[in-house]
Motif scaffolding. Structure first.
Motif, mmCIF file in Angstrom:
data_model
loop_
_atom_site.group_PDB
_atom_site.id
_atom_site.type_symbol
_atom_site.label_atom_id
_atom_site.label_comp_id
_atom_site.label_asym_id
_atom_site.label_seq_id
_atom_site.Cartn_x
_atom_site.Cartn_y
_atom_site.Cartn_z
ATOM 1 N N ARG A 1 4.022 -20.017 5.571
ATOM 2 C CA ARG A 1 2.883 -20.287 6.461
ATOM 3 C C ARG A 1 1.563 -20.045 5.724
ATOM 4 O O ARG A 1 0.614 -20.817 5.863
ATOM 5 C CB ARG A 1 2.947 -19.422 7.704
ATOM 6 N N ALA A 2 1.512 -18.968 4.945
ATOM 7 C CA ALA A 2 0.300 -18.665 4.180
ATOM 8 C C ALA A 2 0.025 -19.756 3.162
ATOM 9 O O ALA A 2 -1.131 -20.164 2.961
ATOM 10 C CB ALA A 2 0.444 -17.315 3.491
ATOM 11 N N GLN A 3 1.082 -20.247 2.528
ATOM 12 C CA GLN A 3 0.915 -21.314 1.540
ATOM 13 C C GLN A 3 0.371 -22.578 2.205
ATOM 14 O O GLN A 3 -0.541 -23.224 1.677
ATOM 15 C CB GLN A 3 2.247 -21.624 0.860
ATOM 16 N N PHE A 4 0.902 -22.911 3.365
ATOM 17 C CA PHE A 4 0.410 -24.085 4.076
ATOM 18 C C PHE A 4 -1.069 -23.933 4.435
ATOM 19 O O PHE A 4 -1.869 -24.855 4.249
ATOM 20 C CB PHE A 4 1.235 -24.311 5.349
ATOM 21 N N SER A 5 -1.422 -22.760 4.918
ATOM 22 C CA SER A 5 -2.809 -22.493 5.293
ATOM 23 C C SER A 5 -3.735 -22.627 4.082
ATOM 24 O O SER A 5 -4.816 -23.226 4.177
ATOM 25 C CB SER A 5 -2.924 -21.098 5.889
ATOM 26 N N LEU B 1 -3.285 -19.375 -4.301
ATOM 27 C CA LEU B 1 -2.174 -20.325 -4.231
ATOM 28 C C LEU B 1 -1.075 -19.949 -5.222
ATOM 29 O O LEU B 1 0.111 -19.959 -4.890
ATOM 30 C CB LEU B 1 -2.657 -21.748 -4.513
ATOM 31 N N LYS B 2 -1.465 -19.619 -6.426
ATOM 32 C CA LYS B 2 -0.501 -19.259 -7.463
ATOM 33 C C LYS B 2 0.248 -17.989 -7.082
ATOM 34 O O LYS B 2 1.470 -17.901 -7.243
ATOM 35 C CB LYS B 2 -1.227 -19.072 -8.791
ATOM 36 N N LYS B 3 -0.464 -16.999 -6.545
ATOM 37 C CA LYS B 3 0.164 -15.735 -6.159
ATOM 38 C C LYS B 3 1.185 -15.941 -5.049
ATOM 39 O O LYS B 3 2.300 -15.395 -5.113
ATOM 40 C CB LYS B 3 -0.894 -14.735 -5.712
ATOM 41 N N VAL B 4 0.818 -16.740 -4.057
ATOM 42 C CA VAL B 4 1.731 -16.987 -2.944
ATOM 43 C C VAL B 4 2.952 -17.769 -3.420
ATOM 44 O O VAL B 4 4.083 -17.486 -3.032
ATOM 45 C CB VAL B 4 1.007 -17.723 -1.797
ATOM 46 N N ARG B 5 2.733 -18.762 -4.286
ATOM 47 C CA ARG B 5 3.842 -19.555 -4.805
ATOM 48 C C ARG B 5 4.839 -18.681 -5.563
ATOM 49 O O ARG B 5 6.059 -18.826 -5.425
ATOM 50 C CB ARG B 5 3.279 -20.650 -5.711
ATOM 51 N N ARG B 6 4.320 -17.756 -6.352
ATOM 52 C CA ARG B 6 5.197 -16.873 -7.115
ATOM 53 C C ARG B 6 5.930 -15.884 -6.215
ATOM 54 O O ARG B 6 7.091 -15.558 -6.460
ATOM 55 C CB ARG B 6 4.398 -16.144 -8.178
ATOM 56 N N ASP B 7 5.256 -15.405 -5.160
ATOM 57 C CA ASP B 7 5.918 -14.512 -4.212
ATOM 58 C C ASP B 7 7.056 -15.241 -3.492
ATOM 59 O O ASP B 7 8.124 -14.669 -3.271
ATOM 60 C CB ASP B 7 4.922 -13.964 -3.189
#
Length: 63
Positions: A23-27, A43-49
């Motif tokens: 959801r955070a990535q979409f936002s 974006l990069k941090k969320v993708r890696r998480d």
């Protein structure tokens, strides 16, 4: 988020964590598309998480 923090969670918590990260990535993607995102490194941090959580889930499924 560190991998050691993720490994301490059970499958249900991992599922909830993955859902919130998606959801955070979409936002963040929507903010970037509308030129409202100032810190694009999020974006990069969320993708890696997301990748970390999915990796741990796969490891746990193999056990």
């Amino acid at each position: 988020m560190k991998a050691s923090e993720i490994r301490s969670k059970d499958a249900a918590e991992l599922g909830k964590e993955l859902e919130s990260l998606l959801r955070a990535q979409f936002s963040l993607r929507m903010q970037r598309a509308t030129q409202q995102l100032s810190n694009t490194s999020q974006l990069k941090k969320v993708r890696r998480d997301i990748a970390r959580v999915r990796t741990i889930m796969a490891e746990n499924a193999g056990k």
